[in-house]
Structure formats: C-alpha cells, structure tokens
Design an enzyme around this catalytic site. Structure first.
Site, PDB file in Angstrom:
ATOM      1  N   GLY A 326       0.453  -6.620  -2.887  1.00 55.94           N
ATOM      2  CA  GLY A 326       0.066  -5.795  -4.015  1.00 55.94           C
ATOM      3  C   GLY A 326       1.099  -4.794  -4.328  1.00 55.94           C
ATOM      4  O   GLY A 326       2.261  -5.050  -4.286  1.00 55.94           O
ATOM      5  N   SER A 327       0.586  -3.738  -4.923  1.00 58.17           N
ATOM      6  CA  SER A 327       1.442  -2.811  -5.431  1.00 58.17           C
ATOM      7  C   SER A 327       2.264  -2.080  -4.419  1.00 58.17           C
ATOM      8  O   SER A 327       3.130  -1.399  -4.933  1.00 58.17           O
ATOM      9  CB  SER A 327       0.436  -1.616  -5.989  1.00 58.17           C
ATOM     10  OG  SER A 327      -0.456  -1.955  -6.917  1.00 58.17           O
ATOM     11  N   THR A 328       2.213  -2.274  -3.261  1.00 59.94           N
ATOM     12  CA  THR A 328       3.164  -1.716  -2.231  1.00 59.94           C
ATOM     13  C   THR A 328       4.647  -2.326  -2.156  1.00 59.94           C
ATOM     14  O   THR A 328       5.451  -1.820  -1.811  1.00 59.94           O
ATOM     15  CB  THR A 328       2.593  -2.020  -0.670  1.00 59.94           C
ATOM     16  OG1 THR A 328       2.481  -3.265  -0.412  1.00 59.94           O
ATOM     17  CG2 THR A 328       1.276  -1.279  -0.370  1.00 59.94           C
ATOM     18  N   ILE A 329       4.724  -3.445  -3.264  1.00 53.75           N
ATOM     19  CA  ILE A 329       5.671  -4.246  -3.442  1.00 53.75           C
ATOM     20  C   ILE A 329       6.660  -3.215  -4.556  1.00 53.75           C
ATOM     21  O   ILE A 329       7.938  -3.418  -4.573  1.00 53.75           O
ATOM     22  CB  ILE A 329       5.583  -5.495  -3.594  1.00 53.75           C
ATOM     23  CG1 ILE A 329       7.088  -6.188  -3.426  1.00 53.75           C
ATOM     24  CG2 ILE A 329       5.636  -5.740  -5.125  1.00 53.75           C
ATOM     25  CD1 ILE A 329       7.537  -6.460  -2.011  1.00 53.75           C
ATOM     26  N   LYS A 330       6.006  -2.318  -4.970  1.00 55.59           N
ATOM     27  CA  LYS A 330       6.693  -1.618  -6.402  1.00 55.59           C
ATOM     28  C   LYS A 330       8.088  -0.910  -5.837  1.00 55.59           C
ATOM     29  O   LYS A 330       8.845  -0.968  -6.799  1.00 55.59           O
ATOM     30  CB  LYS A 330       5.773  -1.004  -7.122  1.00 55.59           C
ATOM     31  CG  LYS A 330       4.369  -1.712  -7.686  1.00 55.59           C
ATOM     32  CD  LYS A 330       3.370  -1.292  -8.469  1.00 55.59           C
ATOM     33  CE  LYS A 330       2.394  -1.901  -9.155  1.00 55.59           C
ATOM     34  NZ  LYS A 330       1.337  -1.312  -9.716  1.00 55.59           N
TER      35      LYS A 330
END
Lengths: 631, 371
Positions: A326-330
């Site tokens: 999810g957004s933790t890859i951003k």
C-alpha cells in the site's frame, strides 16, 4: 552366418565346451557350499560349547543417554524455553501378578482414561514382558505424591522423571520460538540416529527448528549389565551426553510483550529491528497459540480446531504473511523519483480525486474522493496523495521502479534464517512473463505506485526495508541469534553482527534527509495521516501509513466501512523509524482488516517504539571494519 | 530327435505360463522360510512381515512378466538395456540421491531405484550377446574387449561406493567369460597378475573401512565395538545354536538385540541360532538345488546367448549365497550383500527374481528345430 555348415559344427563344439564348463562350475559350487557346511559344522558342533557359554555371558548392553536440550533465552536472559521434569507412570508386566487388579487400584488414585489404557495395552502386545511401559505420560504433582504414599501396594509400578520441553510463557513469542514435538517417521530418516539415540523430541518450527543442530547436543552411552533375559542389573560405565547449546535470541521479551499487547484481538504482525545492528527485537504475529500443546502430542481435535480456526493462529504472519505494501511504499518511490530526476520536491501535481491517462477510459481513484488539489512532494507524502504517486509511477516506469526497490530487500527472502520465510513479490516485466505468461501493462505500473497490484511484502520485509531507509541505504542483514552458550554452562559467546553493506547510493545524499523530513511530517505535521499519535511524543518519529485493499471496489462504488464485513476491511499498515534525527528502531505494523493505517496501526508502532526507547540502552554500536573503511 | 522330445515334454505350466515348476516350487519354499525367519528377526513385527510380503509379490510378478518375454526379444533389447544401464550409472553419480554415505539411488518421483541393480542383469546379457556372435572359445582380443565391458560398470559402482554390488556385477560378467570357454592359461595368468597387484589395491584404492573389514576378519577382537562386533556376535549366534538350534523365536542373541542388522544382512545368523545345523544344511541344500536347476537349464538352452546368460545368472545367485553366508560365519570380510530371498529389503529381491524370470523364459521358450 556365411558358412552354415561351419556354424553348425562350431555350435556343437560350443555346446560341448559350455557343458564342460558348466560341470566345472557346478563342481565349484558344490565344493564351496561344502566349505560353508564345514564351517557351520565347525561353529555349531565343535564350537558349540564355547559359543553357548559366550552367549550366556553376553550381558553387556549399550543404552543411549539423551542429552539435555539447550535453553532458549531472550536477549536479556529471560528464559523462553526450558526443560522441566515430568513424571510418568511405568508398569513392568513381568512383575505384576494381577494386571487387572493393579490397573483398577491405580485408577482409584490416578486419573487414567480409556485412551491411556488402550495405548498401554497396545504397547504391551508389542513389547517384551520385562520392559517397563508407560501407562500415563504426565502425572500431576498431586498424583505423584498420592502414588508415593501407596507404592508398596503396587509392585512392578514406578514413577519415572524425565526432562521435557516447557514454554514458561505459553503463547508469548510463539511464532519466533516455535515448538518441539515427537520425532516423526520422515524426521527419523533425516537425523543421525546415533546422535538422536534416546531422544524423543525434535524442533518443528521457529527457532526450535532453525537451531535444532545447536540445541540438541549429542547422546551419551551407558554400558549396563543385563541378565540372560536382557533385564538391566547394574550400570557399568557411562559416557555422559553433550548437552545442547543455550541460545540467546535478539528478541527482547518486554518489547515483544508490548507488541503482542498492542495487536490485542486483531490479526496482524509487528516486527521491530534495531537498525544499527540488524537485531530483530520483536517478531509478533497474532493470534497466538500455546506451544506446550505440541510437546506431548496434541490431540487431533485440538489440532484441527487450531488448523481450521478462521483466524489461523498457527500461521506466522511476520515471516509468511504476504500483503500489498500500500502507501507505505511511497517513501521508497519518492527517493526513486528524486534519484532519477522525475520530480523535484517543489514540483506540483494537481489531484482532482482521480488520475487518468489520455486516450484511456479509466480513472484511478485517489483515496481522497474530493481530491487534494495542488500537491508538492511534502504534501503528497504527508497526506498520502495517490494521484501524485500514480503520476510519479507512470513517469518512472516499472523497470526503474523494480531496479530501485530491489536493494531494499523487496521480492527476496530477508535471510533471517527462520524456517518458512517468504519472499513476497516485487513485480517486474520478467516476473510477470514468468508467472502470468503475459506482458506488462501501463495500468499495472500506475497501481504499483501506491503499492497495489501484484506487489506483496511480508512484515519482516517491510521492517527491513524501513531499516535500510533509516540507515541511509546501508543494508544490515536481520538476525535473530544474539549469543550462544555451549555445553550448558560455558561462557556466553556474543556474536558480532554481520557488517552492513551500502546497497543504495543516491546521487545526492541530501535526498535521505528530504525523505526523513517528509516522513516526520506524516507524524508531526498538522495534516499528516498519523498525526493522532504525535500528542505528547517526546521524540521525533518518521513514519508512513498505508492501507492495503483486500478487494477492489468498482469505479463508481462508494467505500462504506459499515456495510462491509469486517473481514473485507482494508489491511492497515504503518512503517516507522525513530528517533528521526539518529534512527535506532525500525517498526513495521500490519493489521489485517484494521481499516486505517493512521488510526489503528500507527498507535501500535508508537507503543512499541516507546518501549524500545525505554528498554534498549543507547550505546552507539561499534562500527564494523568494513563500515569504517566506507566512512 | 531329442529336441522334439524336449519340446513335447514341456508341462502345461511351462507351455502356457512359461514357468518352471521345479524352480518355482523351490523359490516359493525359500520365500516361505524367509518370512518365518524374518518374523523372528524383526521382533515379531507384523508390519515388517507385511511389507516383505508385498515385496515378494512384486518380485514374483516381475519374474512372471519376464518369463513371458522370449529370449529372442531379450537378445534384441540387450545392447540398449546395457547402454541405458550405463547412462543411468553415470547419472546416479551426477544427480543421484545419497543415503548412508553412498550415492546409489535415482529419484524418479514415484520411487527410487538403484541403476546398479539393472547392471546385474544387463552386463551378463551384454557379454552373452557379444560372445554369442563370435566363434568360441574367445580370442585374446575379444577377451580384452569383454574385460573392458566388465570394468566400466564395475568401476562406476565401486565409486558410489557399493562394494557388494560391484562384486556381483563383476562376477556375473566374468562367469560369462568362463562359461564361454576362456582358456585356463589366460585365467591362471590373470589370477597371478591380480595377486601381484593386490598391494596396490590395499594401499591406494581401498577405503579405510574396507581395510578394517578385512583386518577384522583375521582378528575380530581388533575392534570389538566397531566392525569386529558384527562378526563376533554373529559367530556367537551361530555357534550357540548347536545342532538343533534354540527354536523359533528363542534365539537369545537375536531376540535380545545383540546381533546387529539381524533382519537384513545378518539374518542367516538368526536362522542358524534358532534352527541349528540341521536347519542350516537343509537351507544350503535348497540353495544348491536352485543353483543346480539353473545350471541344468543353461545346459539345455538351445543357443549360445541363452546358455551363457542362464549359466551366469545361476552362478551369480550362488555368489550371493556364498558371500553372505561366508561373511556371517566369519569366513569372508563384511560385504553388504543380502541373503537372497530371506533378508528384509526389496531392491535385490526384485533383481534376483527377474533373473529367475529370464531363466524360466529360456527354458520354456525352447522350440522345435526345423530339420
């Protein structure tokens, strides 16, 4: 074949020749078999008296003595797995005149159920009468003392103590420790039978399996004198067994407990890594189960209920749970964009609530339906704007994304060495061709930008990648083993962590600072997605929230948490490191169906980080040689 | 002529099932004795008994199947079987599965098997095939070629290492040469050469454990808990059995766990302890009958290929018996060979029964010669 006359004559001669040879061979056979007969006569007739005497004197037997299994401690010496004496009730059929009456009498003072009886009777049929057979495996202390007072009534019955594995904290850290169980047929074929002589249990999962070689030790031997029937009369000499090594894990039991408590009733996982040496401080996976159930052979009903539990307690989510990041890859993609000059920090992207590509009739939605408006890099990170990262991903392309993310450890096993670690999936063109048999599509690049699509990571991988981020690109292999103590009482040998390796080099070292600064805004900024945990925080934390979709909503459907089954809620994720200015602890939290990374996962990370700062002393670890050279 | 008479004398079983009644009866008897001894040697385990019976059933089925294959077909297959055997022997060294310190098995997914077993049949077939195409007795050059054919698979099996099997494979090849009429002169000089190179083997080619086995033969007390232990305990078992034995299930050596490997390679010691010299002589007589019947079948065979093959297979069977009994009774060094049809275990049993299948096929496919 040219001359058939010749052939025929030859073949007659050949037949005669063969017959002569066959007769010679037959004679040889007869003579040699005769020799065997003579030898047997020599042994069985003339040697009979001597060998008979030797046979009757043949009374020395070797009996294996199993070694004590090494203990498992946490990093501070708290015992996580130990050996406890358990008592079993042994019956020697030969010495019991009236088996029925004895069993009846025993049942009056000791709880013996039908299963025990059936197993005992089966054993009795298979064994010799002078062998002591277990009737009941685990006696309570009450039963032991009750039997002790009445043992004169039961000749041929005795209580034997033996050491068995015990996990004093029950389910605590069970997914890291694992458990031992009875050696099964498959394992019998694998193990060195002389080393395991007399041993009944073997590591099945977790550290118990990973360090089986060290924990087990080596069996000793006892030479005993027996009578002509094989019953032991007295021991003659003894070679003591070599006990297994004691193992000290990098886990801190206190932090582990905080992590387990933080997860509470949720299904999920928390992994904590000390970024300065790779020590795994906590490896929590919930729900948990009691490993003691497995030591004495779990009954099939209990096992089935654990196995079929919808919450899957036996499943080690920390190592084997594969979730979209999810957004933790951003933050990682943000660095990639800076490195490749896709975006400068001040470049703006307009977010109308969706992203579209010219000529393609599809709208990729931002989680914020209203849209975020104009977003620069800092805002996009703090508010986790999807549209900004769709655009970023599209411009970066899947190849550069894959190339940049791989050194953080995505898509490969983290190498903790624990059994069952999974590698997740870091998608690429090659991966897709190999596993899906088709080429890569643009749309897939775009959703990879928010950590969806084929992308899968494990909690351990997320913690490790966060540690690499905190270490400004230095990859230190995670480790679970802190120290060993050989032979049960020797010195504790603390192992030096493996040297870190500069896995990612950025064209401008400043980018790391930029990234940390933006991640701090996620927590400490006024519009950060994790701002709820910033209150009374006396240190700076750099974090990133994320939600991973469990299923895909149709384009125009509204997201309504109330209407969804709890199990269809998004997974909540949160990765962080702290203190932001000189990072020490990387934390990854995954809460299955937790709904919101900011509201559910982030507070757990806060609680765990608080505990780390309280319990782990701040001594700067000595840089290893390799790193010194780099500096 | 006598051939016509022979063909007419074929019994119903020989003509239709291609089985030889005498051989079949003797083998069945042997298998029966085997099960009785095994039950005692494996602590009265019905499980082991059951597994052994399944293996026996498989082995007899293989025998029955091979008996249906005519010798002509067998002859056509021979070079290919030999070639396939060689390829598999090389494969086993490269990708084989190890067990007990040796690399012997190929894992075929469904089951594992030892290519060396195939060689026990393929090598004598190959030599018989080659020599049957030459005028006999063989000339020196042909003998040398045969020796190369023997040496290659033998060497491949020695390096696995599997001394027992390589011995059998080598012997099965040499028997063909012997039966083909190899000149005595050549044999004697080869023996002399071998004797003079023995020190080379001893000092350069043998593993330490193999040397230990030979040394303990002369003095078992050298290593009473190591390799000597087997011999000491098995001679005690045999000797204490006496003339009439201690009776079935009553052998103290075997029942009280003193005798190692008592249900596999050392099962003959259990038999001797419990049934005594009387039983031993009867068992040896049964083996003798089977070997003699095999040699008889060989002499009755109608062409060189069949004669050489049948003779070699019968003599190889004898080697099993002689080496195993010799080893258990302390006459020969410890070499891992089972007692045929009696030891627990399936691999060699299937090969042995396959060999008897071939023997039966040779005997029952004899035809009338067109005059």
């Amino acid at each position: 074949m040219k001359n058939s006359d010749n052939q025929l004559r030859d073949s007659r001669e050949e037949k005669a020749l063969f017959t002569r040879r066959a007769v010679v061979a037959g004679g040889g056979v007869l003579a040699l078999l005769g020799l065997l007969g003579v030898r047997m006569g020599q042994l069985q007739v003339s040697g009979h008296q001597r060998y008979m005497t030797m046979s009757q004197a043949n009374r020395v037997k070797l009996v294996p003595v199993p070694p004590n299994r090494g203990l498992i401690h946490d990093r501070n010496g708290v015992v996580l797995a130990e050996n406890r004496p358990t008592f079993q009730l042994l019956l020697t059929p030969e010495q019991i005149d009236d088996m029925g009456a004895t069993l009846e009498g025993l049942r009056r003072i000791i709880a013996i159920d039908e299963t025990d009886l059936e197993r005992f009777q089966a054993l009795m049929r298979r064994s010799r009468r002078f062998q002591a057979l277990p009737l009941k495996l685990r006696l309570t202390e009450k039963e032991v003392s009750a039997f002790a007072t009445q043992r004169h009534r039961f000749p041929g019955v005795e209580v034997e103590a033996r050491l068995t594995r015990h996990y004093p904290h029950g389910p605590h850290a069970v997914h890291a420790i694992g458990y031992v169980g009875r050696i099964n047929e498959q394992e019998t074929r694998r193990i060195d039978s002389s080393r395991y002589a007399g041993t009944s249990h073997i590591g099945k999962t977790g550290v118990e399996l990973q360090f089986e070689e060290r924990l087990h030790g080596y069996a000793g031997l006892e030479r005993v004198e027996t009578n002509a029937l094989g019953r032991v009369i007295r021991p003659l000499e003894r070679v003591n067994p070599n006990p297994g090594e004691d193992v000290y894990l990098t886990i801190d039991s206190r932090i582990q407990r905080v992590a387990e408590a933080a997860l509470g009733e949720y299904r999920g996982s928390i992994v904590v890594i000390d970024v300065r040496n790779g020590d795994v401080l906590a490896l929590a996976s919930t729900p948990m189960y009691d490993p003691n159930l497995f030591v004495h052979g779990i009954d099939s009903r209990t096992y089935r209920s654990l196995e079929q539990d919808i919450d899957r307690p036996l499943y080690n989510r920390a190592l084997r749970g594969q979730y979209p990041p999810g957004s933790t890859i951003k933050p990682f993609l943000m660095l990639a964009a800076l490195q490749h000059g896709i975006f400068q920090p001040e470049d703006r992207v307009f977010c109308p609530g969706f992203y579209s590509l010219p000529g393609i009739n599809h709208r990729w939605r931002c989680w914020q339906r209203r849209g975020h408006g104009h977003m620069n890099m800092a805002d996009a990170m703090a508010q986790s704007c999807d549209v900004y990262f769709y655009d970023l991903a599209f411009k970066l392309g899947i190849d550069r994304m894959h190339e940049f993310l791989a050194p953080f450890g995505f898509g490969r096993r983290p190498g903790l060495g624990m059994p069952g670690e999974l590698a997740g999936i870091l998608p690429s063109r090659d991966w897709k061709r190999a596993h899906r048999g088709e080429g890569w599509f643009h749309g897939e690049t775009i959703i990879t930008g928010i950590g969806q699509g084929y992308f899968l990571t494990t909690p351990l991988q997320l913690a490790q990648a966060t540690a690499v981020l905190a270490n400004r690109g230095t990859y230190r292999p995670p480790r679970i083993l802190k120290a060993l103590r050989p032979l049960g009482n020797g010195e504790v040998n603390t192992l030096t962590p493996q040297p870190g390796e500069q896995a990612i080099r950025l064209s401008d070292e400043q980018y790391w600072d930029t990234c940390t600064e933006y991640l701090e805004k996620v927590v400490h900024g006024s519009r950060g997605t994790a701002r709820s945990i910033a209150a009374d925080l006396d240190y700076r934390m750099a974090g990133k929230t994320g939600t991973a979709q469990v299923f895909t909503l149709g384009q125009d459907e509204q997201y309504d948490a109330d209407e969804l089954e709890e199990r269809l809620l998004d997974h909540a994720l949160y990765n962080s490191f702290a203190p932001a200015e000189s990072p020490r602890f990387a934390v990854a939290v995954v809460v299955e169906n937790g709904g919101s990374g900011g509201r559910v996962a982030a507070p757990m990370a806060r609680a765990v980080t608080d505990a780390c700062l309280r319990y782990i002393p701040d001594e700067a670890p000595e840089p290893t040689e390799a790193e010194e050279q780099h500096v | 002529m006598s051939d016509v008479a022979t063909a007419n004398r074929l019994t119903f079983m020989q003509r239709h099932l291609h089985l030889d009644g005498q051989l079949l009866t003797a083998l069945a008897l042997l298998a029966g004795v085997g099960l009785i001894v095994l039950f005692s040697a494996s602590n009265q385990s019905f499980g082991d008994l059951q597994r052994q019976m399944i293996r026996l059933a498989v082995a007899f089925a293989v025998m029955l199947a091979l008996a249906q294959v005519g010798p002509e077909t067998l002859r056509r297959w021979t070079p290919w079987v030999f070639l396939a055997g060689l390829v598999m022997l090389i494969l086993v060294l490269l990708v084989g599965v190890s067990g007990k310190g040796a690399q012997r098995w190929l894992d075929l997914g469904l089951f594992r098997f030892q290519p060396a077993e195939i060689m026990k049949l393929a090598l004598p077939m190959m030599l018989a095939w080659y020599l049957s195409r030459q005028p006999l007795p063989p000339k020196l050059l042909q003998v040398l070629f045969c020796l190369v054919l023997v040496a290659i698979p033998t060497a491949l099996i020695v390096v696995q290492p599997d001394l027992g099997t390589s011995l059998l494979v080598c012997a099965s090849g040499l028997f063909v040469l012997f039966l083909a009429g190899l000149r005595w002169r050549l044999m004697l000089s080869a023996l002399a050469l071998l004797a003079s190179t023995a020190p080379v083997f001893w000092f350069f080619l043998m593993h330490d454990y193999q040397k230990a086995r030979i040394l303990t033969l002369f003095d078992p007390s050298r290593d009473p808990l190591g390799s000597g232990y087997h011999i000491i305990q098995s001679t005690i078992a045999i000797g204490s059995g006496g003339v009439f034995g201690k009776g079935w299930l009553n052998g103290t050596q075997s029942q009280l766990d003193f005798l190692p490997e008592r249900n596999t390679d050392f099962i003959f010691a259990v038999f001797s302890e419990e049934f005594g010299l009387v039983g031993v002589l009867q068992l040896l007589a049964l083996y003798l009958f089977i070997i003699a019947r095999g040699l008889y079948i060989a002499t009755q065979a109608q062409d060189t290929f069949c004669r050489l093959l049948a003779g070699s297979l019968a003599l190889t069977f004898f080697v099993y018996v002689f080496v195993n009994v010799g080893m258990v009774s302390g006459l020969l060094p410890v070499v891992g060979l089972p007692l045929p049809m009696i030891s627990y275990g399936g691999t060699s049993m299937v090969t042995i029964m396959a060999a008897f299948g071939i023997l039966m096929s040779i005997h029952t496919h004899r035809k009338l010669w067109a005059s």
